[in-house]
Design an enzyme around this catalytic site. Structure first.
Site, short mmCIF file in Angstrom:
data_model
loop_
_atom_site.label_atom_id
_atom_site.label_comp_id
_atom_site.label_asym_id
_atom_site.label_seq_id
_atom_site.Cartn_x
_atom_site.Cartn_y
_atom_site.Cartn_z
N GLU A 85 0.77 -1.10 0.00
CA GLU A 85 0.51 -0.28 -0.13
C GLU A 85 0.85 1.50 -0.14
OE1 GLU A 85 -3.11 0.06 3.47
OE2 GLU A 85 -3.53 1.81 2.28
N ASP A 86 2.04 1.42 0.67
CA ASP A 86 2.66 2.70 0.83
C ASP A 86 3.91 2.87 0.07
OD1 ASP A 86 0.71 2.91 2.70
OD2 ASP A 86 1.91 2.35 4.59
#
Ligand code: MN
Length: 685
Positions: A85-86
């Site tokens: 996600e990051d």
């Protein structure tokens, strides 16, 4: 804040490795280290709101999971849970560097968090739905998510006040109930307390202060109790471990609210827990406690005999302890204790103890609920309503006329009760007796009620039931009955107009069969009549419901045997049916059954394999209809020229009849094989 800093800063990958090795000295810590250094590298530009390096967060999540004694795959996935996600890293990389299993876990966690920019309620419903669906595939995903949430709640003070409030409310609404329902009470309690501080800070502080004032006094008290009890148990040669028990703040608060009482009136501040070696010791210890101190009758609960729906088991009693103080006692075995603390997560503990039976978490009540709900409900809001009902409602206990205990949601009605017994009972309910008096079907049941359902073959679900049923199970069954009913009416109209061929409509009920029960079995049956099915009144002479089993689908001519079920009449199996082995432990419940002459027909499924050619399907259907039978349903699957598979659901009179059809079909050109399938034949039931 100081406490927080110390706690975080003093922990690193070494802490995690030690914690894992304490659980399992042979664990693959190399993979864990690799994941840690990989995550540290890819997150190196990211920082937490606290100003700390980002890696602290996945590390803390992994530590929480290690404390739950989760497996290496889960802990590794926790270290990597925010990577996709990051950062730039994708799932393929994780799959290559680690494993597909770990990548799938990370993917599950990522999907749950990826819903943003939506109206709050919809987003919340959607989050919940995704989370629960992930649970069905691999419950470890949700356990990682709960650990993730727990660490974020532990560090919530770095968020703005408005955000804190929103996050805390969501936690209390969704995450804590799920943790509770999965039985992970250690996480549920902490999530509740952390949300409680944010939402009701004053009340929290006041309870904390009062608890601290009492702490010393309570500690001394508990020591005295332990000593008295330990001495008595040693005298009797019962070994057990006795501990004091800290109540969590939010549960004290909730009790004060619910029971409208002051802090001092809340019972269970003086509480002990006794861990016994065996189940029988639990009851022995209970006896000892009740002779030492007077029990408060209304407070005794046997969750060993009747586990809570999250599988929690324990004996609860409250006695008037030394000095006249109420003392709450929980008694359970080591294994029950593991289930009580970490619930579904205890399924990963069996590596450690061979004694512990491997349990299939697919059978966990919550997972079954989710499966059922998601099959029926398409909108996230409906799903949320459905599951919330299951997550939040309190439970009541009612009895069948034979004394069997049924657990239902508070507010449940006789219709909920009927569906909890069996779908067919629900579908044919026409009335109910509560404590021997005929009552309306919408009456709300109370704990302790004895409920008897009156059924009739002609009875069927009504739309109006949807207004009062409370269990999502009953609601789902009623809805799907009504929907199927509409469909049948519709398709009947269509066939009427388009005329040929007049396909006979499949029967609405399970075909009732004519059987003769041999003389030597009648005595058995008379006994059965006496104490069986009083909760159901069944029309007809035999007084017993006879159903063909769905697993082997016997038809006249097959060699069969009957099995007397508990409260659901007799099911008829083929003598060769594999499920008989499972039932064979209860030999006394088998009865002989023979077929009677009859003109009934039975639906069966047959599979036809062939190499395809023009006109093949027509030849098959012609042959079948000439054999004096109806085709209820046909499915064709032509993969390529050499591979055509057909499935037909047809109505046959007997085994002979079926064999004749099969022989005829086998003679058709290009057909390579014909066989009977033991698949479920779903008519419009
Ligand atoms: Mn996270």
């Amino acid at each position: 804040m100081l406490e927080f800093d110390l706690k975080i800063r003093s922990r690193d990958i070494g802490t995690l490795v030690n914690s894992i090795q304490a659980n399992d000295s042979e664990a693959d810590v190399e993979t864990v280290k690799r994941a840690y250094y990989f995550a540290e590298e890819v997150h190196k530009k990211d920082f937490r709101l606290s100003g700390e390096p980002y890696i602290i967060h996945p590390l803390e999540v992994a530590l929480i999971l290690s404390s739950l004694k989760m497996d290496i795959q889960t802990i590794t996935a926790a270290l990597l849970h925010d990577v996709v996600e990051d950062t730039e890293v994708n799932l393929d990389t994780i799959s290559e560097k680690f494993s597909k299993e770990i990548a799938d876990l990370v993917d599950g966690v990522t999907k749950i968090s990826s819903i943003k920019n939506r109206s709050k309620t919809v987003a919340q419903a959607e989050t919940l739905r995704k989370m629960l669906l992930a649970t069905i595939k691999d419950v470890r995903v949700i356990i990682i998510k709960l650990a993730d949430k727990l660490h974020n709640m532990r560090t919530i003070m770095f968020q703005s006040p408005e955000k804190q409030l929103a996050i805390a409310k969501e936690t209390l609404d969704i995450y804590a109930p799920i943790a509770k329902r999965l039985g992970i009470s250690a996480i549920a309690a902490e999530l509740e307390d952390l949300s409680f501080v944010v939402i009701h800070r004053d009340e929290y502080n006041s309870i904390q202060k009062k608890l601290q004032q009492k702490q010393n006094e309570i500690q001394i008290y508990i020591e005295t109790v332990k000593e008295i009890l330990q001495n008595k148990l040693s005298e009797l040669n019962i070994s057990a471990e006795i501990t004091g028990r800290a109540k969590h703040y939010f549960s004290i608060f909730r009790k004060m609210k619910q029971q409208n009482k002051d802090f001092d009136e809340i019972f269970d501040i003086r509480a002990i827990r006794v861990i016994a070696d065996e189940i029988k010791d639990c009851y022995g210890i209970l006896g000892v406690i009740h002779t030492l101190w007077t029990p408060i009758d209304s407070r005794f609960k046997d969750y060993i005999a009747v586990p809570k729906s999250n599988m929690y088991q324990s004996l609860h009693t409250t006695v008037i302890g030394p000095g006249g103080f109420p003392l709450e006692v929980q008694i359970r075995t080591e294994e029950m204790h593991a289930t009580a603390e970490i619930g579904i997560a205890s399924h990963w503990l069996y590596k450690e103890s061979n004694k512990r039976k491997k349990r299939d978490h697919k059978n966990h009540p919550l997972i079954k609920d989710i499966n059922r709900l998601q099959a029926d409900i398409s909108s996230p809001m409906d799903f949320l309503t459905g599951i919330k009902m299951d997550l939040y409602e309190d439970e009541i206990f009612v009895f069948t006329p034979r004394g069997k205990i049924m657990k239902l949601a508070a507010g449940a009605t006789p219709v909920d009760f009927a569906y909890a017994i069996h779908t067919e009972v629900g579908h044919h309910t026409v009335g109910a007796k509560i404590n021997n008096r005929i009552m309306p079907l919408k009456t709300k049941l109370n704990s302790g009620d004895i409920v008897e359902i009156l059924t009739s073959k002609k009875g069927h679900p009504s739309e109006s039931w949807l207004k009062f049923v409370v269990s999502s199970n009953a609601r789902y069954k009623i809805r799907s009955y009504l929907r199927k009913q509409k469909k049948t009416e519709f398709s009947a109209q269509v066939t009427d107009k388009t005329a040929p061929p007049p396909v006979k409509r499949p029967p609405k009920e399970a075909p009732s069969i004519e059987v003769t029960i041999p003389q030597n079995e009648t005595e058995k049956l008379d006994k059965l009549k006496e104490n069986n099915v009083q909760s159901l009144s069944i029309e007809g002479e035999s007084n017993l419901l006879i159903k063909l089993s769905q697993c082997c689908q016997p038809i006249p001519g097959d060699d069969v045997i009957g099995f007397i079920t508990r409260g659901r009449g007799i099911t008829v199996h083929k003598k060769t049916c594999p499920s008989l082995q499972r039932l064979s432990a209860e030999k006394e419940r088998f009865i002989n059954i023979v077929w009677k002459e009859s003109s009934n027909t039975y639906p069966v499924k047959i599979a036809v394999h062939a190499t395809d050619r023009p006109g093949l399907l027509k030849d098959i259907t012609d042959e079948i209809s000439q054999a004096d039978t109806n085709i209820i349903k046909a499915e064709a699957n032509v993969k390529d020229k050499s591979n055509a598979d057909f499935k037909f659901t047809i109505e046959v009179k007997s085994n002979d009849h079926l064999n004749k059809i099969i022989t005829k079909l086998k003679k058709i050109k290009n057909i390579t094989d014909v066989s009977k399938l033991n698949e479920k034949v779903m008519l419009n039931r």
